[in-house]
Design a protein around this motif. Sequence first.
Motif, PDB file in Angstrom:
ATOM      1  N   GLN A  54       0.839  -1.191   0.000  1.00 46.47           N
ATOM      2  CA  GLN A  54       0.000   0.000   0.000  1.00 46.47           C
ATOM      3  C   GLN A  54       0.881   1.251   0.000  1.00 46.47           C
ATOM      4  O   GLN A  54       1.964   1.279   0.577  1.00 46.47           O
ATOM      5  N   SER A  96      -1.785   6.284   4.555  1.00 49.87           N
ATOM      6  CA  SER A  96      -2.640   5.439   5.386  1.00 49.87           C
ATOM      7  C   SER A  96      -2.484   3.987   4.954  1.00 49.87           C
ATOM      8  O   SER A  96      -2.039   3.695   3.844  1.00 49.87           O
ATOM      9  N   GLU A 132      -4.721   0.172   5.117  1.00 48.23           N
ATOM     10  CA  GLU A 132      -5.988  -0.505   5.384  1.00 48.23           C
ATOM     11  C   GLU A 132      -5.751  -1.992   5.568  1.00 48.23           C
ATOM     12  O   GLU A 132      -5.059  -2.627   4.758  1.00 48.23           O
ATOM     13  N   ARG A 142      -7.978  -5.464   5.779  1.00 48.81           N
ATOM     14  CA  ARG A 142      -9.315  -5.992   5.493  1.00 48.81           C
ATOM     15  C   ARG A 142      -9.375  -7.472   5.832  1.00 48.81           C
ATOM     16  O   ARG A 142      -8.423  -8.215   5.561  1.00 48.81           O
ATOM     17  N   ARG A 164      -6.800   5.298  14.125  1.00 52.49           N
ATOM     18  CA  ARG A 164      -7.485   4.273  13.332  1.00 52.49           C
ATOM     19  C   ARG A 164      -8.970   4.554  13.240  1.00 52.49           C
ATOM     20  O   ARG A 164      -9.575   5.137  14.134  1.00 52.49           O
ATOM     21  N   VAL A 190     -12.969  -3.701   7.890  1.00 53.58           N
ATOM     22  CA  VAL A 190     -11.889  -2.879   7.353  1.00 53.58           C
ATOM     23  C   VAL A 190     -11.448  -1.899   8.444  1.00 53.58           C
ATOM     24  O   VAL A 190     -12.285  -1.271   9.103  1.00 53.58           O
ATOM     25  N   ARG A 233      -8.665   1.266   8.992  1.00 59.87           N
ATOM     26  CA  ARG A 233      -7.759   2.196   8.314  1.00 59.87           C
ATOM     27  C   ARG A 233      -6.897   2.887   9.356  1.00 59.87           C
ATOM     28  O   ARG A 233      -7.394   3.465  10.325  1.00 59.87           O
ATOM     29  N   TYR A 234      -5.584   2.833   9.129  1.00 55.97           N
ATOM     30  CA  TYR A 234      -4.610   3.468  10.014  1.00 55.97           C
ATOM     31  C   TYR A 234      -4.077   4.712   9.318  1.00 55.97           C
ATOM     32  O   TYR A 234      -3.658   4.649   8.158  1.00 55.97           O
ATOM     33  N   GLN A 235      -4.067   5.820  10.043  1.00 52.46           N
ATOM     34  CA  GLN A 235      -3.620   7.090   9.480  1.00 52.46           C
ATOM     35  C   GLN A 235      -2.281   7.481  10.099  1.00 52.46           C
ATOM     36  O   GLN A 235      -2.164   7.612  11.322  1.00 52.46           O
TER      37      GLN A 235
END
Length: 341
Positions: free
Chosen positions: A63, A67, A69, A71, A230, A304, A306-308
């Motif tokens: 990725q 960020s 993700e 899943r 997250r 899902v 998501r990490y920022q």
Amino acid sequence: MSNLQSLTMIRPNNLLALLLAAIICGCGYPLRAQQLGNAHYALTQNQQYTSATAFTPVMAQAQSGNSIELRVSGLSLVKADRYVAVFNLQQVAETASLVHSLMETRIAGLLHGLKDLAIEDEAVHIDLICLVPKYEFDVQQKVFSKSYNEVPVGFEMQQNLSIPFDNPAMLPQILALAAEQEIYDLVKVDYILDDPAKAKAELRKACIASWKEQEALHGEMGIRLDTLDRRFGDQFQVVVPQERYQTYTAYAQPNLAVANRKATVQRAEHSSTRFFHAISYKDYDVVLHPELTIPTVAITYNLVVRYQFPNPPAPIRHVEVQREFMLISPDGELSTLPLKP
């Protein structure tokens, strides 16, 4: 005569048969049959490459961006706790009272037979659909024309019967009892889960465990996701067996020897039926109860997270400040004073 000479005297067809027999009987490896099925075979006949020869491995991709993700997709096959068979009944008679009486007789006969299967009358739900008159055209001949008038000739009644049962093996017996009362229209079979929330919670728990494994794997790679901001989302979907039945027509290959002749070929009629096409496991990370071979309720779950990553600090700009001093004389003249470093 040597063994080599004896083999050379065998006809080619017999030699091929002996070689095949030697391979089958002489080798110490067990024989394994491979099952494909006519449904898949018929679909792949017109394709240049079948799915087996055209297989392409899935390549992993890293990725990018600010960020990440994670899943997780889960599938749970749940056996129904109860089933409900819905039958449609139609009755036609000359009067409304007669059509009602005939309908009640058929239903009473079915309910009596269901008692042998431990299905009581109170468990069967009867739903009245309609009671409508039936008409025919009465022709009246006039001198220069004809008139067609609708006249009532009878009544039609329709009712639906919902019959619950616990074991799928009971359905053929219920069908036989219904056929004795001239009830042939099986509309559908519903699959009932007594506690769908329990099945969903089990699947969610397994998917969260898989997500934690993925998060730990990133930690082994030097990426500490547990320290990042997250956001997460999840979604359930329930697929009942009625939605997974597909149409299938019996597959047959024509006889080439007959087709090459100059003659009219009468092709046999191929029956069309339906089969249960289970959801494939290949697109899911977590699969619960895959050992079930009967039509089941399929519950899917998608998670899902998501990490920022924090935004990088703005670059520091160095600004050089230049100073100068001005002197105003008593006469009002402005002059710059030199600065010594």
